[in-house]
Scaffold this motif. Structure first.
Motif, PDB file in Angstrom:
ATOM      1  N   PHE A 103       0.991  -1.197   0.353  1.00  0.00           N
ATOM      2  CA  PHE A 103       0.037   0.383  -0.109  1.00  0.00           C
ATOM      3  C   PHE A 103       1.118   1.668  -0.011  1.00  0.00           C
ATOM      4  O   PHE A 103       1.191   1.105   0.941  1.00  0.00           O
ATOM      5  CB  PHE A 103      -1.118  -0.066   0.978  1.00  0.00           C
ATOM      6  N   SER A 104       0.751   2.075  -1.465  1.00  0.00           N
ATOM      7  CA  SER A 104       1.947   2.782  -1.185  1.00  0.00           C
ATOM      8  C   SER A 104       0.638   4.565  -1.211  1.00  0.00           C
ATOM      9  O   SER A 104      -0.034   4.584  -2.393  1.00  0.00           O
ATOM     10  CB  SER A 104       2.798   2.544  -2.567  1.00  0.00           C
ATOM     11  N   LEU A 105       1.378   5.142  -0.309  1.00  0.00           N
ATOM     12  CA  LEU A 105       0.849   6.208  -0.527  1.00  0.00           C
ATOM     13  C   LEU A 105       1.992   7.606  -1.552  1.00  0.00           C
ATOM     14  O   LEU A 105       3.133   7.902  -0.915  1.00  0.00           O
ATOM     15  CB  LEU A 105       0.194   7.033   0.851  1.00  0.00           C
ATOM     16  N   LEU A 106       1.162   8.523  -2.320  1.00  0.00           N
ATOM     17  CA  LEU A 106       1.914   9.531  -3.662  1.00  0.00           C
ATOM     18  C   LEU A 106       1.602  10.918  -2.784  1.00  0.00           C
ATOM     19  O   LEU A 106       0.729  11.107  -1.968  1.00  0.00           O
ATOM     20  CB  LEU A 106       1.349   9.229  -4.718  1.00  0.00           C
ATOM     21  N   PRO A 107       2.385  11.992  -2.805  1.00  0.00           N
ATOM     22  CA  PRO A 107       2.263  12.762  -2.792  1.00  0.00           C
ATOM     23  C   PRO A 107       0.700  14.141  -3.395  1.00  0.00           C
ATOM     24  O   PRO A 107       0.652  13.477  -4.357  1.00  0.00           O
ATOM     25  CB  PRO A 107       3.962  13.745  -3.506  1.00  0.00           C
ATOM     26  N   ALA A 108       0.511  15.155  -2.647  1.00  0.00           N
ATOM     27  CA  ALA A 108      -0.853  15.517  -2.364  1.00  0.00           C
ATOM     28  C   ALA A 108      -0.370  15.946  -3.841  1.00  0.00           C
ATOM     29  O   ALA A 108      -1.600  16.842  -4.490  1.00  0.00           O
ATOM     30  CB  ALA A 108      -0.754  16.153  -1.343  1.00  0.00           C
ATOM     31  N   LYS A 109       1.125  16.607  -4.560  1.00  0.00           N
ATOM     32  CA  LYS A 109       0.871  17.268  -5.466  1.00  0.00           C
ATOM     33  C   LYS A 109       1.819  16.674  -6.176  1.00  0.00           C
ATOM     34  O   LYS A 109       2.975  15.503  -5.672  1.00  0.00           O
ATOM     35  CB  LYS A 109       1.134  18.962  -5.104  1.00  0.00           C
ATOM     36  N   ILE A 110       1.492  16.570  -7.574  1.00  0.00           N
ATOM     37  CA  ILE A 110       2.374  15.372  -8.519  1.00  0.00           C
ATOM     38  C   ILE A 110       3.059  16.443  -9.439  1.00  0.00           C
ATOM     39  O   ILE A 110       1.595  16.707 -10.365  1.00  0.00           O
ATOM     40  CB  ILE A 110       1.325  14.032  -8.974  1.00  0.00           C
ATOM     41  N   VAL A 111       4.931  16.369  -9.326  1.00  0.00           N
ATOM     42  CA  VAL A 111       4.711  17.507 -10.700  1.00  0.00           C
ATOM     43  C   VAL A 111       4.959  16.786 -11.775  1.00  0.00           C
ATOM     44  O   VAL A 111       6.353  15.932 -11.974  1.00  0.00           O
ATOM     45  CB  VAL A 111       5.928  18.383  -9.861  1.00  0.00           C
ATOM     46  N   GLN A 112       5.181  17.581 -13.061  1.00  0.00           N
ATOM     47  CA  GLN A 112       5.791  17.103 -13.992  1.00  0.00           C
ATOM     48  C   GLN A 112       7.333  17.110 -14.306  1.00  0.00           C
ATOM     49  O   GLN A 112       7.955  18.182 -14.037  1.00  0.00           O
ATOM     50  CB  GLN A 112       5.254  18.076 -15.140  1.00  0.00           C
ATOM     51  N   GLY A 113       7.481  15.544 -14.806  1.00  0.00           N
ATOM     52  CA  GLY A 113       8.917  15.555 -14.630  1.00  0.00           C
ATOM     53  C   GLY A 113       9.648  15.371 -13.728  1.00  0.00           C
ATOM     54  O   GLY A 113      10.722  14.765 -13.278  1.00  0.00           O
ATOM     55  N   VAL A 114       9.297  15.327 -12.418  1.00  0.00           N
ATOM     56  CA  VAL A 114       9.587  14.660 -10.932  1.00  0.00           C
ATOM     57  C   VAL A 114       8.453  13.536 -10.409  1.00  0.00           C
ATOM     58  O   VAL A 114       7.168  13.759 -10.083  1.00  0.00           O
ATOM     59  CB  VAL A 114       9.349  15.485 -10.052  1.00  0.00           C
ATOM     60  N   SER A 115       9.874  11.905 -10.287  1.00  0.00           N
ATOM     61  CA  SER A 115       9.269  10.753 -10.283  1.00  0.00           C
ATOM     62  C   SER A 115       8.558  10.966  -8.053  1.00  0.00           C
ATOM     63  O   SER A 115       9.228  10.684  -7.834  1.00  0.00           O
ATOM     64  CB  SER A 115      10.071   9.827 -10.219  1.00  0.00           C
ATOM     65  N   PRO A 116       7.423  10.638  -8.286  1.00  0.00           N
ATOM     66  CA  PRO A 116       6.346  11.106  -7.146  1.00  0.00           C
ATOM     67  C   PRO A 116       7.237  10.033  -6.512  1.00  0.00           C
ATOM     68  O   PRO A 116       7.468   8.640  -6.718  1.00  0.00           O
ATOM     69  CB  PRO A 116       5.063  10.887  -7.650  1.00  0.00           C
ATOM     70  N   GLU A 117       7.751  10.048  -4.760  1.00  0.00           N
ATOM     71  CA  GLU A 117       7.815   9.487  -3.700  1.00  0.00           C
ATOM     72  C   GLU A 117       7.041   9.044  -2.741  1.00  0.00           C
ATOM     73  O   GLU A 117       5.628   9.273  -3.352  1.00  0.00           O
ATOM     74  CB  GLU A 117       8.641  10.396  -2.888  1.00  0.00           C
ATOM     75  N   GLN A 118       7.384   7.983  -3.187  1.00  0.00           N
ATOM     76  CA  GLN A 118       6.012   6.535  -2.695  1.00  0.00           C
ATOM     77  C   GLN A 118       6.331   6.202  -1.476  1.00  0.00           C
ATOM     78  O   GLN A 118       7.643   5.760  -0.988  1.00  0.00           O
ATOM     79  CB  GLN A 118       5.477   5.353  -3.541  1.00  0.00           C
ATOM     80  N   LYS A 119       5.565   6.352  -0.941  1.00  0.00           N
ATOM     81  CA  LYS A 119       5.346   6.405   1.319  1.00  0.00           C
ATOM     82  C   LYS A 119       4.686   4.916   1.097  1.00  0.00           C
ATOM     83  O   LYS A 119       3.806   5.062   0.878  1.00  0.00           O
ATOM     84  CB  LYS A 119       5.061   7.492   1.449  1.00  0.00           C
ATOM     85  N   THR A 120       5.171   3.469   1.603  1.00  0.00           N
ATOM     86  CA  THR A 120       4.569   2.839   2.051  1.00  0.00           C
ATOM     87  C   THR A 120       3.724   2.565   2.760  1.00  0.00           C
ATOM     88  O   THR A 120       4.223   2.739   4.304  1.00  0.00           O
ATOM     89  CB  THR A 120       5.983   1.689   2.332  1.00  0.00           C
ATOM     90  N   VAL A 121       2.661   2.449   3.411  1.00  0.00           N
ATOM     91  CA  VAL A 121       1.775   2.691   4.291  1.00  0.00           C
ATOM     92  C   VAL A 121       2.223   1.365   4.921  1.00  0.00           C
ATOM     93  O   VAL A 121       1.962   1.607   6.273  1.00  0.00           O
ATOM     94  CB  VAL A 121       0.543   2.807   3.644  1.00  0.00           C
ATOM     95  N   HIS A 122       1.965  -0.119   3.934  1.00  0.00           N
ATOM     96  CA  HIS A 122       1.926  -0.810   4.462  1.00  0.00           C
ATOM     97  C   HIS A 122       1.943  -1.957   4.037  1.00  0.00           C
ATOM     98  O   HIS A 122       2.133  -1.607   2.531  1.00  0.00           O
ATOM     99  CB  HIS A 122       0.225  -1.333   5.161  1.00  0.00           C
ATOM    100  N   GLN A 123       3.573  -3.498   3.756  1.00  0.00           N
ATOM    101  CA  GLN A 123       3.929  -4.100   3.190  1.00  0.00           C
ATOM    102  C   GLN A 123       3.610  -5.778   3.767  1.00  0.00           C
ATOM    103  O   GLN A 123       4.146  -5.792   4.757  1.00  0.00           O
ATOM    104  CB  GLN A 123       4.465  -3.257   2.535  1.00  0.00           C
TER     105      GLN A 123
END
Length: 380
Positions: free
Chosen positions: A73-93
């Motif tokens: 289960f991965s949470l992405l940032p509230a803002k996703i910007v073109q050209g920047v790979s969004p950081e994935q925060k693992t909520v649970h695995q």
């Protein structure tokens, strides 16, 4: 000796409302007053709807490895910007899980997790889960009489009764004697009450609503859950279930050509339907129709993505779409204004796995527990 400084109550509330759930869970231990404030229903609701509690994309990626399943289960940032790979925060695995089936939600930040479904033995094993507070509440088994049919299908819905402030789970079990041959099914409906921690069987009267299509996310709005209902005449109709009265209803959908594909969803605070023809890559046009208060429908979005073969998965920030690319098994975000495609960084197992895409906001909602041994964060 300097005395303690006490903040005015309104200032204290304003400060706490701006904090993430993780911090507020810790701050419940500061004193009895803070605990009572943070756990009060009014504060929980205000925090959930506060402008600082931003919506995120929550991706559940189920893959098969060595005859077992891995779930992240991965949470992405509230803002996703073109050209920047969004950081994935693992909520649970979870690694090496053999019987995970599906996840339904969110409703007020809560999810319904289904482990596995048996027809004759343990039936469906379900649990409520709050990823933000890491609370997990297993539901008792659903009881029903064995049916003399060959095939069956389970559908679940999670909702909230605003009058009694009770979270409920709806289980619709459809039994078929000859699956896919047009034989009328037999439906059994059960409702779980979190307040009572028990199931109750209903006697529904909805012969034309048994073929309910899975929506995008949880189509729960103001105490009512909605599905798109399939009919032989190919006319879009919407079946509903009121969590308070526990009654089914039906209404007409938008006037859409019957050759198009449709998925029910939420668009802001309105019920909506995403329609299109995803079988035509590069030329597909997707329309979002939102329902007005008087029951009429208005087209609020039209998207024609110039991308390779794809399948729509979700709508983000009311005007952007999440697509699954067929050839590369990737999830991408498409911005129709700039026509830019952003890779979300997920490699999906489309052959033997599954993925879910949710619009998610953190929540302080507490799941009732009767003893300390329950509620541990062992999601599956």
């Amino acid at each position: 000796m300097v005395g303690r400084c006490h903040l005015p109550e309104d200032l204290l509330v304003d400060v706490l409302l701006r904090l993430p759930v993780e911090s507020l869970v810790r701050f419940k231990c500061v004193c009895k007053h803070w605990y009572a404030l943070i756990t009060s229903p009014s504060f929980v609701e205000m925090h959930f709807r506060h402008k600082h509690n931003h919506a995120h994309l929550l991706i559940c990626n189920l893959t098969l490895m060595d005859k077992s399943k891995s779930i992240a289960f991965s949470l992405l940032p509230a803002k996703i910007v073109q050209g920047v790979s969004p950081e994935q925060k693992t909520v649970h695995q979870l690694q090496r899980v053999s019987d995970f089936m599906s996840i339904v939600g969110p409703v007020d930040g809560l999810f319904l997790v289904e482990k596995v479904a048996f027809l004759d033995e343990e039936n469906a094993r379900l649990a409520l889960w709050n990823p933000a507070t890491r609370e997990f509440w297993p539901l008792p088994p659903v009881s029903f009489e064995p049916q003399p049919f060959k095939d069956h299908d389970n559908q679940f819905a999670l909702g909230f009764d605003p009058l009694t402030r009770d979270y409920k789970v709806l289980c619709i079990q459809t039994f078929w004697d000859d699956w896919g041959l047009g034989v009328s099914p037999n439906c059994i409906v059960s409702v779980y009450s979190l307040r009572n921690n028990s199931w109750r069987n209903l006697r529904p009267d909805f012969p034309d609503c048994c073929n309910l299509h899975e929506p995008i996310g949880a189509t729960h709005l103001n105490g009512v859950y909605y599905w798109l209902s399939g009919r032989l005449d190919n006319i879009f109709r919407i079946c509903s279930f009121d969590m308070g009265s526990e009654q089914f209803g039906e209404m007409q959908g938008p006037d859409i050509p019957k050759t198009q594909w449709g998925k029910l969803m939420l668009h802001g605070d309105s019920l909506a339907i995403l329609v299109g023809d995803p079988g035509k890559p590069m030329t597909s046009i997707y329309d979002v129709w939102a329902m007005n208060l008087e029951g009429s429908w208005t087209k609020v979005l039209s998207v024609q993505p110039q991308i390779v073969a794809h399948w729509p998965r979700s709508v983000w920030e009311d005007d952007k779409m999440i697509f699954e690319i067929t050839e590369t098994s990737q999830l991408v975000l498409y911005d129709p204004t700039t026509r830019q495609v952003i890779d979300l960084g997920f490699q999906l197992d489309l052959i033997r796995g599954r993925s879910w895409v949710f619009n998610y906001k953190q929540s302080l909602v507490q799941i009732k527990r009767k003893n300390d041994s329950q509620g541990k964060d062992n999601v599956v």
